[in-house]
Design a protein around this motif. Sequence first.
Motif, PDB file in Angstrom:
ATOM      1  N   SER A 114      -5.641   2.315  -6.171  1.00  0.00           N
ATOM      2  CA  SER A 114      -6.817   3.151  -6.355  1.00  0.00           C
ATOM      3  C   SER A 114      -7.452   3.377  -4.989  1.00  0.00           C
ATOM      4  O   SER A 114      -7.233   2.603  -4.045  1.00  0.00           O
ATOM      5  CB  SER A 114      -7.828   2.475  -7.282  1.00  0.00           C
ATOM      6  OG  SER A 114      -8.349   1.292  -6.683  1.00  0.00           O
ATOM      7  N   GLU A 115      -8.241   4.429  -4.877  1.00  0.00           N
ATOM      8  CA  GLU A 115      -8.933   4.685  -3.613  1.00  0.00           C
ATOM      9  C   GLU A 115      -9.897   3.549  -3.295  1.00  0.00           C
ATOM     10  O   GLU A 115     -10.064   3.162  -2.137  1.00  0.00           O
ATOM     11  CB  GLU A 115      -9.677   6.013  -3.694  1.00  0.00           C
ATOM     12  CG  GLU A 115      -8.764   7.235  -3.714  1.00  0.00           C
ATOM     13  CD  GLU A 115      -9.535   8.531  -3.632  1.00  0.00           C
ATOM     14  OE1 GLU A 115     -10.757   8.480  -3.334  1.00  0.00           O
ATOM     15  OE2 GLU A 115      -8.933   9.597  -3.870  1.00  0.00           O
TER      16      GLU A 115
ATOM     17  N   ASN B 183      -5.745   2.059  -1.908  1.00  0.00           N
ATOM     18  CA  ASN B 183      -4.403   2.401  -2.385  1.00  0.00           C
ATOM     19  C   ASN B 183      -3.464   1.197  -2.372  1.00  0.00           C
ATOM     20  O   ASN B 183      -2.265   1.328  -2.118  1.00  0.00           O
ATOM     21  CB  ASN B 183      -3.810   3.553  -1.569  1.00  0.00           C
ATOM     22  CG  ASN B 183      -2.732   4.314  -2.315  1.00  0.00           C
ATOM     23  OD1 ASN B 183      -2.732   4.364  -3.551  1.00  0.00           O
ATOM     24  ND2 ASN B 183      -1.802   4.891  -1.595  1.00  0.00           N
ATOM     25  N   LEU B 184      -4.020   0.035  -2.671  1.00  0.00           N
ATOM     26  CA  LEU B 184      -3.238  -1.202  -2.715  1.00  0.00           C
ATOM     27  C   LEU B 184      -2.757  -1.472  -4.132  1.00  0.00           C
ATOM     28  O   LEU B 184      -3.541  -1.428  -5.084  1.00  0.00           O
ATOM     29  CB  LEU B 184      -4.100  -2.376  -2.246  1.00  0.00           C
ATOM     30  CG  LEU B 184      -3.475  -3.772  -2.395  1.00  0.00           C
ATOM     31  CD1 LEU B 184      -2.383  -3.974  -1.355  1.00  0.00           C
ATOM     32  CD2 LEU B 184      -4.546  -4.849  -2.265  1.00  0.00           C
TER      33      LEU B 184
ATOM     34  N   LEU C 105      -6.354 -10.415   1.388  1.00  0.00           N
ATOM     35  CA  LEU C 105      -5.966  -9.037   1.694  1.00  0.00           C
ATOM     36  C   LEU C 105      -7.175  -8.171   2.001  1.00  0.00           C
ATOM     37  O   LEU C 105      -7.128  -7.312   2.891  1.00  0.00           O
ATOM     38  CB  LEU C 105      -5.173  -8.452   0.524  1.00  0.00           C
ATOM     39  CG  LEU C 105      -3.831  -9.113   0.227  1.00  0.00           C
ATOM     40  CD1 LEU C 105      -3.164  -8.451  -0.967  1.00  0.00           C
ATOM     41  CD2 LEU C 105      -2.921  -9.076   1.437  1.00  0.00           C
ATOM     42  N   ASN C 106      -8.262  -8.373   1.280  1.00  0.00           N
ATOM     43  CA  ASN C 106      -9.471  -7.591   1.542  1.00  0.00           C
ATOM     44  C   ASN C 106     -10.066  -7.915   2.911  1.00  0.00           C
ATOM     45  O   ASN C 106     -10.530  -7.019   3.610  1.00  0.00           O
ATOM     46  CB  ASN C 106     -10.508  -7.820   0.442  1.00  0.00           C
ATOM     47  CG  ASN C 106     -10.149  -7.119  -0.848  1.00  0.00           C
ATOM     48  OD1 ASN C 106      -9.475  -6.087  -0.830  1.00  0.00           O
ATOM     49  ND2 ASN C 106     -10.581  -7.660  -1.974  1.00  0.00           N
ATOM     50  N   ARG C 107     -10.047  -9.204   3.280  1.00  0.00           N
ATOM     51  CA  ARG C 107     -10.555  -9.568   4.610  1.00  0.00           C
ATOM     52  C   ARG C 107      -9.671  -8.973   5.708  1.00  0.00           C
ATOM     53  O   ARG C 107     -10.163  -8.491   6.722  1.00  0.00           O
ATOM     54  CB  ARG C 107     -10.625 -11.091   4.745  1.00  0.00           C
ATOM     55  CG  ARG C 107     -11.776 -11.728   3.991  1.00  0.00           C
ATOM     56  CD  ARG C 107     -12.044 -13.134   4.518  1.00  0.00           C
ATOM     57  NE  ARG C 107     -10.898 -14.008   4.347  1.00  0.00           N
ATOM     58  CZ  ARG C 107     -10.710 -14.799   3.288  1.00  0.00           C
ATOM     59  NH1 ARG C 107     -11.586 -14.783   2.291  1.00  0.00           N
ATOM     60  NH2 ARG C 107      -9.670 -15.579   3.209  1.00  0.00           N
TER      61      ARG C 107
ATOM     62  N   ARG D  65       0.829  -1.200   0.000  1.00  0.00           N
ATOM     63  CA  ARG D  65       0.000   0.000   0.000  1.00  0.00           C
ATOM     64  C   ARG D  65       0.869   1.257   0.000  1.00  0.00           C
ATOM     65  O   ARG D  65       2.010   1.238   0.424  1.00  0.00           O
ATOM     66  CB  ARG D  65      -0.909   0.030   1.236  1.00  0.00           C
ATOM     67  CG  ARG D  65      -1.917  -1.093   1.244  1.00  0.00           C
ATOM     68  CD  ARG D  65      -3.008  -0.881   2.292  1.00  0.00           C
ATOM     69  NE  ARG D  65      -3.826  -2.079   2.392  1.00  0.00           N
ATOM     70  CZ  ARG D  65      -4.844  -2.344   1.597  1.00  0.00           C
ATOM     71  NH1 ARG D  65      -5.188  -1.483   0.651  1.00  0.00           N
ATOM     72  NH2 ARG D  65      -5.526  -3.472   1.733  1.00  0.00           N
ATOM     73  N   ASP D  66       0.297   2.317  -0.524  1.00  0.00           N
ATOM     74  CA  ASP D  66       0.896   3.644  -0.442  1.00  0.00           C
ATOM     75  C   ASP D  66       2.108   3.813  -1.348  1.00  0.00           C
ATOM     76  O   ASP D  66       2.984   4.627  -1.064  1.00  0.00           O
ATOM     77  CB  ASP D  66       1.271   3.981   1.008  1.00  0.00           C
ATOM     78  CG  ASP D  66       1.301   5.477   1.273  1.00  0.00           C
ATOM     79  OD1 ASP D  66       0.504   6.202   0.647  1.00  0.00           O
ATOM     80  OD2 ASP D  66       2.128   5.924   2.091  1.00  0.00           O
TER      81      ASP D  66
END
Length: 263
Positions: A237-238, A242-243, A259-261, A212-213
Motif C-alpha cells: 500500500s502507499e 509499497n511494502l 523495516l519501518n525504522r 517492495r515494489d
Amino acid sequence: MTLSAESARARHLETVAIEVASTAADYVRSRSGQATPARTKSSPTDVVTHTDMECEQLIRSELLARTPGSSIVGEEFEDDSGGNNVGWIVDPIDGTVNFLYDLPVVSVSIAATIEGRTVAGAVADIHRDEVFSAARDAGARCAGEPISPTGIGDLRNALVATGFAYDAELRAAQAVVLTRLLPVCRDIRCMGSAALNLCWVGCGRLDAYFERDLKLYDYAAGILIAAEAGAGVEPPSERAGNLTMVATPGLFDSLSRVLNRAR
C-alpha cells in the motif's frame, strides 16, 4: 458441514487454479535449460523469455476452457475483460531470471477473484513439483495437506527472505535496509520468486519475507496462501511504502518495526 455457495465456489476455483498451474509447471519444466530472452520491460535486467509468453498463452487458454467468460490479468499480455464476475491473475513464470540462468527457484502463480476479491489461488514450484493452494476461509495446503507457519517469536532466530526491485535507485535503498536487518536476525535469503517466498512462510520453510515494489501478479496467490496458512500479512500500500510483508505471527510486529525504522 455443508459448504456455503460462496465457499464451494472458492474451493472449485482453487481446484481449477491447481490444475492449470500444474499443467503450466509441466510446460515450463520441459523448457528448463533452454530459456531464450525475447525482450526486456522496465529495465535491461527485467527480462522476458519466449517461455514466459508461451506459458501465459497456455494458461489463458486452459482457464477460459474451464471458466468461460472470465477476465484475465497477466504479466505478459493485455488484460482480457470477460462477461462474468470471475477473474484470474496470472504470473506464468515467477523467477524469470532464475529460469534464464537455470536456477531451481521458479514458479507459476494463479489467483482467482470474484467481484475483484481474491478468493483462491495456487502456486506451483517448477523444480520441487509441489503445488501450494488456498481458498478464502478454508485454509491453505501443499499437495492437499494443511500447512502452517513456524512458531518463531524472536527475530534473532528468524530466517528472513527478501527480493530486489529492477529500479537501480530503489535497489540502493533496499541494500540500506539489509544493513539494518541482517545484524538482528538469524540470516537473510534472496531466492528470486516472490510467490514461493510467500508460500514458504506459510509452510514454515521461512519465518518471514518482505519486498517492495511487487506487482499484483507476483503476490496475489501467494499472499492469500500465506494468510490462510495463518501467517501475518501486509499487502502493499502507499501508506506502507509499497511494502509486502508476511511473517509468522510472533515476528510480525518486531519485523515491521525494524523495516519501518530502516525506511
